[in-house]
Design an enzyme around this catalytic site. Sequence first.
Site, PDB file in Angstrom:
ATOM      1  N   LYS A 112       0.826  -1.211   0.000  1.00  0.00           N
ATOM      2  CA  LYS A 112       0.000   0.000   0.000  1.00  0.00           C
ATOM      3  C   LYS A 112       0.858   1.258   0.000  1.00  0.00           C
ATOM      4  O   LYS A 112       0.555   2.215  -0.704  1.00  0.00           O
ATOM      5  CB  LYS A 112      -0.936   0.022   1.214  1.00  0.00           C
ATOM      6  CG  LYS A 112      -2.123  -0.910   1.062  1.00  0.00           C
ATOM      7  CD  LYS A 112      -3.176  -0.642   2.122  1.00  0.00           C
ATOM      8  CE  LYS A 112      -4.262  -1.701   2.077  1.00  0.00           C
ATOM      9  NZ  LYS A 112      -5.187  -1.618   3.205  1.00  0.00           N
ATOM     10  N   LYS A 195      -5.570 -11.293  -6.674  1.00  0.00           N
ATOM     11  CA  LYS A 195      -6.821 -11.433  -5.922  1.00  0.00           C
ATOM     12  C   LYS A 195      -7.806 -10.352  -6.358  1.00  0.00           C
ATOM     13  O   LYS A 195      -7.415  -9.235  -6.709  1.00  0.00           O
ATOM     14  CB  LYS A 195      -6.565 -11.354  -4.422  1.00  0.00           C
ATOM     15  CG  LYS A 195      -6.173  -9.982  -3.938  1.00  0.00           C
ATOM     16  CD  LYS A 195      -6.259  -9.836  -2.424  1.00  0.00           C
ATOM     17  CE  LYS A 195      -5.806  -8.414  -2.062  1.00  0.00           C
ATOM     18  NZ  LYS A 195      -5.827  -8.078  -0.671  1.00  0.00           N
ATOM     19  N   LYS A 198     -10.644  -4.318  -4.084  1.00  0.00           N
ATOM     20  CA  LYS A 198     -11.237  -2.999  -4.292  1.00  0.00           C
ATOM     21  C   LYS A 198     -10.287  -2.075  -5.032  1.00  0.00           C
ATOM     22  O   LYS A 198     -10.698  -1.159  -5.714  1.00  0.00           O
ATOM     23  CB  LYS A 198     -11.580  -2.368  -2.934  1.00  0.00           C
ATOM     24  CG  LYS A 198     -12.655  -3.135  -2.171  1.00  0.00           C
ATOM     25  CD  LYS A 198     -12.745  -2.699  -0.706  1.00  0.00           C
ATOM     26  CE  LYS A 198     -12.934  -3.906   0.186  1.00  0.00           C
ATOM     27  NZ  LYS A 198     -13.364  -3.634   1.543  1.00  0.00           N
TER      28      LYS A 198
HETATM   29  P1  TYM Z   1     -10.944  -6.203   3.885  1.00  0.00           P
HETATM   30  O1  TYM Z   1     -12.002  -5.201   4.213  1.00  0.00           O
HETATM   31  O2  TYM Z   1      -9.928  -5.836   2.867  1.00  0.00           O
HETATM   32  O3  TYM Z   1     -11.622  -7.548   3.413  1.00  0.00           O
HETATM   33  C1  TYM Z   1     -12.656  -8.184   4.162  1.00  0.00           C
HETATM   34  C2  TYM Z   1     -12.474  -9.685   4.122  1.00  0.00           C
HETATM   35  O4  TYM Z   1     -12.525 -10.167   2.782  1.00  0.00           O
HETATM   36  C3  TYM Z   1     -11.407 -11.000   2.527  1.00  0.00           C
HETATM   37  N1  TYM Z   1     -11.045 -10.908   1.101  1.00  0.00           N
HETATM   38  C4  TYM Z   1     -10.909 -11.943   0.266  1.00  0.00           C
HETATM   39  N2  TYM Z   1     -11.033 -13.276   0.446  1.00  0.00           N
HETATM   40  C5  TYM Z   1     -10.849 -14.086  -0.622  1.00  0.00           C
HETATM   41  N3  TYM Z   1     -10.533 -13.608  -1.860  1.00  0.00           N
HETATM   42  C6  TYM Z   1     -10.398 -12.289  -2.100  1.00  0.00           C
HETATM   43  N4  TYM Z   1     -10.114 -11.842  -3.321  1.00  0.00           N
HETATM   44  C7  TYM Z   1     -10.582 -11.386  -1.001  1.00  0.00           C
HETATM   45  N5  TYM Z   1     -10.522 -10.039  -0.875  1.00  0.00           N
HETATM   46  C8  TYM Z   1     -10.807  -9.765   0.414  1.00  0.00           C
HETATM   47  C9  TYM Z   1     -10.316 -10.447   3.428  1.00  0.00           C
HETATM   48  O5  TYM Z   1      -9.311 -11.403   3.653  1.00  0.00           O
HETATM   49  C10 TYM Z   1     -11.096 -10.119   4.670  1.00  0.00           C
HETATM   50  O6  TYM Z   1     -11.275 -11.252   5.480  1.00  0.00           O
HETATM   51  N6  TYM Z   1      -7.716  -5.782   7.664  1.00  0.00           N
HETATM   52  C11 TYM Z   1      -9.004  -6.331   7.294  1.00  0.00           C
HETATM   53  C12 TYM Z   1     -10.144  -5.827   8.146  1.00  0.00           C
HETATM   54  C13 TYM Z   1      -9.971  -6.032   9.604  1.00  0.00           C
HETATM   55  C14 TYM Z   1     -10.023  -7.285  10.303  1.00  0.00           C
HETATM   56  C15 TYM Z   1      -9.826  -6.964  11.669  1.00  0.00           C
HETATM   57  C16 TYM Z   1     -10.210  -8.607   9.906  1.00  0.00           C
HETATM   58  C17 TYM Z   1      -9.758  -5.073  10.523  1.00  0.00           C
HETATM   59  N7  TYM Z   1      -9.655  -5.619  11.765  1.00  0.00           N
HETATM   60  C18 TYM Z   1      -9.812  -7.969  12.660  1.00  0.00           C
HETATM   61  C19 TYM Z   1     -10.203  -9.595  10.890  1.00  0.00           C
HETATM   62  C20 TYM Z   1      -9.998  -9.289  12.245  1.00  0.00           C
HETATM   63  C21 TYM Z   1      -9.299  -5.935   5.860  1.00  0.00           C
HETATM   64  O7  TYM Z   1      -8.807  -4.951   5.362  1.00  0.00           O
HETATM   65  O8  TYM Z   1     -10.225  -6.689   5.228  1.00  0.00           O
END
Ligand code: TYM
Length: 332
Positions: A112, A195, A198
Amino acid sequence: RPRVLSGIQPTADSFHMGNYLGAVRQYVALQETHEAFYFIADLHALTVTPKPDELRRRTRIAAAQLFGAGLDPERAAVFAQSHVREHSELAWYLICQTGMGEAGRMTQFKDKSARYGENAASVGLFTYPILQAADILIYQADQVPVGVDQKQHLELSRDLAQRFNSRYGQTFKVPNPYILKEVEKIGDLQDPTAKMSKSSSSPQGILDVLEEPAALRKKVMRAVTDTGSEIVADEENKPGVTNLLRIHSAISGVAIAELEARFAGQGYGALKKEIAEIVVEAFGPIRERTEKLLADEPELDRLLAAGAARARAVARETMEQVRDRLGLLPTP
Ligand code: TYM
């Protein structure tokens, strides 16, 4: 009951298929067997300074989608991360337990910050995974359902829990990632080795949960495939078809081997056509429920308030212990 916790960022106007298959669907399944806490990670979204109105809108859209996807407010505490102030507080305590080198090794930060330019990236982006550790540890979570892109952050959460426990005495449960191999990384339809994300370069590669059926169909039909015409899963040589088979299998519940047999002798078009239909069928009801909830903002806000109240009760208990362990005077 064991505890499950996860968070999702409100950084777009809809979740995409990666979020849904990789994470949200597991949230829904696990509410049946676990004491469940799920939050919209609005504090994490602040690391990239979104416009205030946009953040507000997207936080509500995210919440509505979680309920729309099947989270039951009776069973799961669904809330906005910023409504439970203890997340920010614990993040500071954990920041003080984290080494600079350790934080600097986080690959998502490196990716990032490379995108923003090293000096434009905020310190918040650097400490992001430590806030994530706070999110998890504060609830003494047993399982954390995520996609594989979060694995390194989960590792850090475990390390920080263990370090805190050994420095100050048993305080935190060491959390386990809950990652389903078959859906741990849903690929971009235009670039299947990357992957679905967004921040991906083209919207053509992303299927949004709240998207119109016509747009969903078009994107599926235009998904890149591979040379040859055989429908077989082969990660190395056929990443496009493999990704499509995974998507089909995840939604339909039909094993990939069975799909290969069923589509033997047929072209890519037949597979895509079927996927387009099952995606539209899967997302349609979620979209309807989401739109209904979004039309009743007071009700949505009430649900979030109730979720936050339940979360706060658990967070408070952990934090009293944490402050005491650290040597902070009792709050007068
Ligand atoms: P975020 O908002 O980017 O994504 C949310 C969830 O979706 C999963 N994900 C995917 N899984 C499979 N294939 C994909 N292409 C794909 N894109 C996204 C992510 O792995 C995630 O589970 N840092 C985290 C948010 C967060 C969090 C936490 C998660 C903040 N605090 C505590 C767990 C526990 C995030 O940015 O997810």
